[in-house]
Design an enzyme around this catalytic site. Structure first.
Site: not given
Length: 283
Positions: A42-43, A69, A71, A84, A152, A154, A272
């Site tokens: 995640h990020r 992943e 954003d 993000h 992703e 945003k 994370d």
């Protein structure tokens, strides 16, 4: 024809026949099922490095994440950057650097301005000087890590031309449009469909929890659904699999929740802490 790719078979079997742990045979069965679960960083490895930075992406690769992943938003002058939030205040020093540019939204700053920001010091002193990466820089880093990318979009409705620029960038590098190396996801599902229409080889994922009726429509342009951990049930996993959709869940950082979702038969877990999920997956 709808894009009817089957979800990971072992995870699907877990959804159809929940495991009962009863001695070595059951434990072996668990390990075989869990081995197919995708580790989604995640990020990046954002528990250990500043989110959405090249440092976090490199670390996620070292922790053997399957997908990394990130954003994407768009700058004032039309560049795709990895951030993000709508504003740069939480993860950079933009207030100090550009005090007159309040409210410091990504769409109000140029790439040159954003590249002057420190995107690492807020997390830890040793990351001072980390910059907000462009999408191109992020993808190069993920490619070097031999991981797949989960991009992703945003609030894409706020950024005219974002989808077109994304498609053009991906077309320039065939690496990302082959072998399902890149997935695009968004809460704004129509933009996932727009990317799929332009680049059918790029995987699609819808964020949120489509109901049973909506799942039939989603499968025409996406391969997966990606709800929050709170909304995932064993029945919902079965519903998604019966419609030939994979199911991921976000964002899980504790072992107990990971184990529960693994038992439900999810196909991927966003975390994370990719190292924790790696250890669980290894049994």
């Amino acid at each position: 024809m709808p894009r009817l790719r089957a979800p990971i078979f072992l995870a699907g079997l877990a959804a159809l026949a929940p495991l009962v742990v009863a001695g070595p045979a059951a434990a072996d069965r668990e390990r075989r099922v869990w081995a197919g679960v995708q580790i989604i960083a995640h990020r990046g490895a954002s528990a250990y490095a500043p989110e959405n930075t090249l440092a976090a992406f490199r670390l996620a690769g070292q922790m053997r994440a399957d997908l990394i992943e990130l954003d994407v938003r768009q700058t004032k002058d039309g560049h795709l950057v990895v951030v993000h939030d709508r504003t740069l205040t939480r993860t950079t020093d933009v207030k100090r650097r550009f005090p007159k540019l309040k409210p410091w939204r990504v769409r109000d700053l140029t790439l040159k301005q954003i590249k002057k920001l420190d995107a690492g010091s807020w997390f830890a002193r040793r990351y001072k000087g980390e910059r907000v990466p462009t999408l191109a820089e992020a993808l190069r880093t993920i490619k070097a890590a031999r991981a797949k990318a989960l991009v992703e979009l945003k609030n894409p409705e706020e950024y005219p031309g974002l989808t077109r620029r994304l498609v053009a960038q991906l077309e320039d590098d065939p690496y990302w449009t082959s072998y399902e190396r890149l997935t695009v996801q968004s809460f704004s599902w129509r933009y996932v469909k727009a990317v799929n229409d332009a680049l059918p080889a790029v995987r699609g994922t819808v964020l949120g929890r489509p109901d049973s009726a909506e799942l039939f429509g989603v499968r025409w342009y996406a391969e997966a659904v990606h709800p929050s951990k709170q909304s995932v049930t064993a029945q919902y996993v079965r519903d998604a699999h019966q419609r030939w959709l994979e199911i991921y869940a976000y964002t899980i950082n504790d072992e107990d929740t990971m184990l529960r979702l693994l038992e439900y038969g999810v196909d991927g877990i966003t975390t994370d802490r990719p190292d924790l999920l790696w250890d669980l997956r290894q049994g």
